[in-house]
Write a protein that holds these residues in place. Structure first.
Motif, short mmCIF file in Angstrom:
data_model
loop_
_atom_site.label_atom_id
_atom_site.label_comp_id
_atom_site.label_asym_id
_atom_site.label_seq_id
_atom_site.Cartn_x
_atom_site.Cartn_y
_atom_site.Cartn_z
N UNK A 176 -19.37 59.09 60.52
CA UNK A 176 -19.34 60.36 61.24
C UNK A 176 -18.81 61.49 60.39
N UNK A 177 -17.75 61.21 59.62
CA UNK A 177 -17.19 62.25 58.77
C UNK A 177 -18.15 62.70 57.70
N UNK A 178 -18.80 61.76 57.03
CA UNK A 178 -19.77 62.12 56.00
C UNK A 178 -20.95 62.85 56.62
N UNK A 179 -21.37 62.41 57.81
CA UNK A 179 -22.49 63.07 58.50
C UNK A 179 -22.17 64.53 58.78
N UNK A 180 -20.96 64.80 59.27
CA UNK A 180 -20.56 66.18 59.55
C UNK A 180 -20.52 67.00 58.27
N UNK A 374 -30.08 46.51 54.68
CA UNK A 374 -29.46 47.65 54.00
C UNK A 374 -30.49 48.71 53.64
N UNK A 375 -31.57 48.29 52.98
CA UNK A 375 -32.55 49.29 52.54
C UNK A 375 -33.31 49.88 53.73
N UNK A 376 -33.58 49.08 54.75
CA UNK A 376 -34.32 49.60 55.90
C UNK A 376 -33.52 50.60 56.71
N UNK A 377 -32.25 50.29 56.97
CA UNK A 377 -31.40 51.21 57.73
C UNK A 377 -31.23 52.53 56.98
N UNK A 378 -30.98 52.44 55.67
CA UNK A 378 -30.81 53.66 54.87
C UNK A 378 -32.08 54.49 54.85
N UNK A 379 -33.23 53.83 54.67
CA UNK A 379 -34.50 54.56 54.60
C UNK A 379 -34.85 55.20 55.94
N UNK A 385 -33.33 61.93 59.58
CA UNK A 385 -32.29 62.96 59.67
C UNK A 385 -32.18 63.84 58.43
N UNK A 386 -32.76 63.38 57.29
CA UNK A 386 -32.61 64.07 56.02
C UNK A 386 -31.15 64.16 55.60
N UNK A 387 -30.34 63.18 56.01
CA UNK A 387 -28.94 63.09 55.60
C UNK A 387 -28.81 61.92 54.65
N UNK A 388 -28.59 62.19 53.39
CA UNK A 388 -28.67 61.17 52.35
C UNK A 388 -27.42 60.32 52.27
N UNK A 389 -26.26 60.95 52.13
CA UNK A 389 -25.02 60.19 51.97
C UNK A 389 -24.68 59.39 53.21
N UNK A 390 -24.90 59.98 54.38
CA UNK A 390 -24.62 59.27 55.63
C UNK A 390 -25.46 58.01 55.74
N UNK A 391 -26.71 58.10 55.31
CA UNK A 391 -27.60 56.94 55.39
C UNK A 391 -27.12 55.82 54.47
N UNK A 392 -26.71 56.18 53.25
CA UNK A 392 -26.21 55.16 52.32
C UNK A 392 -24.95 54.50 52.87
N UNK A 393 -24.04 55.31 53.42
CA UNK A 393 -22.78 54.77 53.90
C UNK A 393 -23.00 53.87 55.11
N UNK A 394 -23.87 54.28 56.01
CA UNK A 394 -24.17 53.44 57.17
C UNK A 394 -24.71 52.08 56.74
N UNK A 395 -25.62 52.08 55.77
CA UNK A 395 -26.20 50.82 55.30
C UNK A 395 -25.14 49.92 54.71
N UNK A 396 -24.22 50.49 53.94
CA UNK A 396 -23.18 49.67 53.32
C UNK A 396 -22.24 49.09 54.36
N UNK A 397 -21.95 49.85 55.43
CA UNK A 397 -21.08 49.34 56.49
C UNK A 397 -21.79 48.25 57.29
N UNK A 398 -23.09 48.41 57.51
CA UNK A 398 -23.85 47.42 58.27
C UNK A 398 -23.80 46.05 57.62
#
Length: 444
Positions: A176-180, A374-379, A385-398
């Protein structure tokens, strides 16, 4: 379309005293905001279970029969229409416009809650993130309404409440923080977004205790996107990195045209039908798509809803034809839900589609489902959303510790999806100002 989130930014930097006051108040509102989110998610869980499990059992059916698969989304559409017509706030933010973190008046809360419950529990293909954000922010503003605060302090507290509420959906406060932050940078407001993070993190950290304390009540032991029993993924393979780029590109080429189609459908539907009729037609269409997918071998329950609970099932799929049917049906139902007036979030179904696309290499090449997740969630998230860092972080947490070596693949998938989506949106999606000028000329 630009970045899909529109977080509020304080109109002016607060004084040190005002800022400290906002931080302390954010600690106080974190638990109530998270509690409201927990109650809402629990209500969604129980209503969904009653409609789709208990009701079929009462009808002596082991699975929801076709008339419920079609009928329940229609009933949900009718409830959404009533909420939008009779309650303030039009049921909340339009999901086709992306995820909004704008300040929500407390008067809008009943309409947002009813419309979202009817959307999420009755089977429309949208996620819980948008109503959770709105309810958390409105709770924070309401609880501090009797205190004399400046506009910038109210914006900080609204954001902190949304932050606390959404933390469970994305596995804690970091995404959430990175997304904001990333959203604010996209709007050219990065310097003002940095101090906005501290109250949000304080509220989220304290509010997350609510979700932990509830245990398994209301399904909150598995909030948001959680995939259990993932096999360990050790080492990074060149073939998987190449596949990750392909998954990112395919996800963008699937999701961006889907958004364009949803926008066109919405414009045509609004021009030809009144809002209630368009919603009811959307409910019928979503149900029929799910029934058709069921007849072709997919599970109608995987077609309906946001997709977050169906991720383990899609990763375990072994048939290419069934996976194609599922993803096509899910994409169609998602576009209809975006366009026809339902109320919910746009991100979770896109993540499901990205993971589904990444499942093809699992079937064809026996690739690890952990790296596919990991790759599917990030992609999927990056393409939508066109949010790059949030997507990477979400995938790593998943994927967690089981998939630490899958993070490079997630990074490449998100980067490929972001680049392709950026290029496609400039080419395919209409420019809002150009569309307004064209409409004005046509009316003249």
């Amino acid at each position: 379309m630009a970045a899909s989130t529109t977080p509020p930014v304080p109109p002016a930097p607060p004084t040190p005293r005002e800022y400290l006051q906002a931080v302390l108040l954010s600690a106080a509102v974190g638990i109530p905001a998270a509690l409201v989110a927990a109650l809402f998610l629990g209500a969604v869980h129980y209503l969904e279970h009653w409609l789709w499990v208990d009701l079929p059992e009462a009808l002596d059916e082991s699975t929801p029969p076709w008339y419920l698969v079609v009928g329940l989304p229609v009933v949900g559409a009718a409830i959404v229409a009533v909420a939008r017509l009779w309650l303030p706030g039009d049921g909340g933010h339009e999901p086709i416009e992306g995820l909004s973190m704008a300040k929500t008046p407390i008067a809008y809360v009943p309409g947002i809650a009813v419309a979202a419950l009817a959307t999420l529990s009755f089977g429309a293909v949208l996620g819980p993130e948008a109503p959770v954000v709105a309810l958390g922010g409105a709770t924070a503003v309401f609880l501090t309404s009797r205190i004399r605060l400046g506009e910038h302090q109210l914006s900080l507290l609204s954001l902190a409440g949304s932050f606390a509420a959404i933390s469970a959906l994305f596995g804690g406060p970091l995404v959430g923080g990175v997304l904001i932050m990333e959203s604010a940078l996209g709007l050219g407001a990065g310097a003002q977004a940095i101090p906005a993070l501290l109250p949000g993190f304080v509220a989220a950290a304290i509010g997350y205790l609510v979700f932990i304390g509830f245990g398994d009540w209301g399904g909150l032991d598995a909030p948001g996107l959680v995939v259990p029993n993932l096999p360990a993924y050790d080492g990074t393979y060149i073939a998987d990195l190449v596949i990750a780029v392909c998954v990112g590109l395919v996800s963008a080429f699937a999701i961006v045209p889907l958004k364009r189609s949803a926008t066109r459908l919405q414009n045509r539907g609004k021009a030809r039908l009144r809002m209630p009729a368009f919603l009811l037609a959307g409910g019928v269409a979503v149900g029929l798509v799910a029934v058709a997918a069921d007849l072709l071998g997919a599970d109608s329950q995987d077609v309906l809803f946001s997709g977050q609970t169906s991720i383990p099932a899609v990763l375990a799929e072994t048939s290419t034809s069934v996976l194609v049917v599922l993803l096509v049906a899910k994409a169609i139902a998602y576009a209809i839900s975006l366009a026809s007036g339902f109320r919910g979030g746009p991100i979770f179904p896109a993540i499901f589609l990205g993971i589904g696309i990444a499942t093809f290499p699992v079937i064809w090449f026996d690739m690890s489902p952990t790296v596919a997740l990991a790759m599917g969630a990030a992609a999927g998230m990056a393409a939508q959303s066109r949010l790059l860092l949030s997507s990477m972080l979400l995938a790593s947490i998943l994927v967690g510790s089981q998939g630490a070596d899958a993070v490079p693949a997630a990074v490449l998938a998100a980067a490929a999806a972001w680049l392709a989506a950026t290029a496609l949106e400039r080419r395919l999606l209409p420019d809002p100002e150009a569309a307004a000028e064209a409409a004005e000329e046509a009316s003249v």
